[in-house]
Design a protein around this motif. Structure first.
Motif, PDB file in Angstrom:
ATOM      1  N   ALA A 111       1.340  -0.278   1.899  1.00  0.00           N
ATOM      2  CA  ALA A 111       2.199   0.178   0.801  1.00  0.00           C
ATOM      3  C   ALA A 111       3.671  -0.041   1.122  1.00  0.00           C
ATOM      4  O   ALA A 111       4.436  -0.558   0.293  1.00  0.00           O
ATOM      5  N   ARG A 112       4.046   0.316   2.325  1.00  0.00           N
ATOM      6  CA  ARG A 112       5.457   0.188   2.715  1.00  0.00           C
ATOM      7  C   ARG A 112       5.859  -1.269   2.848  1.00  0.00           C
ATOM      8  O   ARG A 112       6.943  -1.665   2.421  1.00  0.00           O
ATOM      9  N   SER A 113       4.991  -2.083   3.432  1.00  0.00           N
ATOM     10  CA  SER A 113       5.362  -3.485   3.638  1.00  0.00           C
ATOM     11  C   SER A 113       5.457  -4.248   2.322  1.00  0.00           C
ATOM     12  O   SER A 113       6.275  -5.154   2.186  1.00  0.00           O
ATOM     13  N   LEU A 114       4.635  -3.861   1.332  1.00  0.00           N
ATOM     14  CA  LEU A 114       4.672  -4.539   0.041  1.00  0.00           C
ATOM     15  C   LEU A 114       5.578  -3.841  -0.964  1.00  0.00           C
ATOM     16  O   LEU A 114       5.881  -4.402  -2.017  1.00  0.00           O
ATOM     17  N   GLY A 115       5.968  -2.608  -0.651  1.00  0.00           N
ATOM     18  CA  GLY A 115       6.790  -1.845  -1.575  1.00  0.00           C
ATOM     19  C   GLY A 115       6.051  -1.513  -2.862  1.00  0.00           C
ATOM     20  O   GLY A 115       6.644  -1.426  -3.935  1.00  0.00           O
ATOM     21  N   ARG A 116       4.733  -1.332  -2.737  1.00  0.00           N
ATOM     22  CA  ARG A 116       3.902  -1.070  -3.905  1.00  0.00           C
ATOM     23  C   ARG A 116       2.896   0.019  -3.591  1.00  0.00           C
ATOM     24  O   ARG A 116       2.594   0.304  -2.433  1.00  0.00           O
ATOM     25  N   GLU A 117       2.339   0.583  -4.635  1.00  0.00           N
ATOM     26  CA  GLU A 117       1.317   1.610  -4.486  1.00  0.00           C
ATOM     27  C   GLU A 117      -0.012   0.967  -4.103  1.00  0.00           C
ATOM     28  O   GLU A 117      -0.355  -0.106  -4.588  1.00  0.00           O
ATOM     29  N   VAL A 118      -0.744   1.625  -3.231  1.00  0.00           N
ATOM     30  CA  VAL A 118      -2.075   1.152  -2.858  1.00  0.00           C
ATOM     31  C   VAL A 118      -3.098   2.216  -3.227  1.00  0.00           C
ATOM     32  O   VAL A 118      -2.787   3.395  -3.275  1.00  0.00           O
ATOM     33  N   TRP A 119      -4.297   1.779  -3.511  1.00  0.00           N
ATOM     34  CA  TRP A 119      -5.391   2.695  -3.822  1.00  0.00           C
ATOM     35  C   TRP A 119      -6.699   1.979  -3.548  1.00  0.00           C
ATOM     36  O   TRP A 119      -6.705   0.822  -3.154  1.00  0.00           O
ATOM     37  N   GLY A 120      -7.784   2.669  -3.784  1.00  0.00           N
ATOM     38  CA  GLY A 120      -9.106   2.064  -3.663  1.00  0.00           C
ATOM     39  C   GLY A 120      -9.801   2.275  -2.339  1.00  0.00           C
ATOM     40  O   GLY A 120     -10.957   1.913  -2.186  1.00  0.00           O
ATOM     41  N   VAL A 121      -9.103   2.843  -1.386  1.00  0.00           N
ATOM     42  CA  VAL A 121      -9.713   3.076  -0.077  1.00  0.00           C
ATOM     43  C   VAL A 121     -10.242   4.507  -0.030  1.00  0.00           C
ATOM     44  O   VAL A 121      -9.495   5.456  -0.203  1.00  0.00           O
TER      45      VAL A 121
END
Length: 144
Positions: free
Chosen positions: A65-75
């Motif tokens: 999330a931090r490296s892409l600057g985006r929200e992550v989900w699904g895990v």
């Protein structure tokens, strides 16, 4: 390599080191390495490993999330843990260090060396299992 990636690597190494140290303390505190103490080993070591896997899953998600600057989900941490090693029970995997001790003793290995072989197997398994959690997180994560 970026500072963020370097920090992720450092945190992963620290997690593995702390988990190996905890599992080593559990191993060394066992009064013997026979069937009677196997359940004590499993009930102590397996929760430590699963907690480390949960921490690894969270750490890896945060890094992405931090490296892409985006929200992550699904895990889903519990899904990763439940599908551990293609459904192999933790108890089966973590009984193997005991089996290593028993095999070494039956081959005539002195007790302290057999115990060390069992511990080596246990700690290698711990580090592998933490890496598996990271790998599985990377394959499950979705980005928005």
């Amino acid at each position: 390599m970026s500072q963020l990636a370097d920090r992720h690597i450092e945190l992963n190494a620290a997690l593995r080191k702390r988990t190996v140290a905890a599992v080593t303390r559990i191993w060394e505190a066992l009064p013997e390495y026979r069937d009677a103490t196997l359940s004590t080993w499993l009930s102590s070591a397996v929760p430590v490993v699963q907690a480390a896997q949960r921490a690894e899953i969270a750490l890896t998600q945060a890094y992405i999330a931090r490296s892409l600057g985006r929200e992550v989900w699904g895990v889903e941490a519990e899904k990763i843990i439940a599908n551990y090693r293609n459904g192999t029970a933790y108890e089966d995997v973590y009984a193997r260090p005991f089996q290593t001790v028993w095999t070494a003793l039956s081959d005539g290995t002195p007790f302290d060396a057999a115990k060390a072989q069992g511990l080596a197997r246990a700690t290698q398994t711990v580090t592998t299992d933490i890496q598996i959690a990271m790998r599985d997180t990377l394959t499950m994560v979705k980005v928005r």
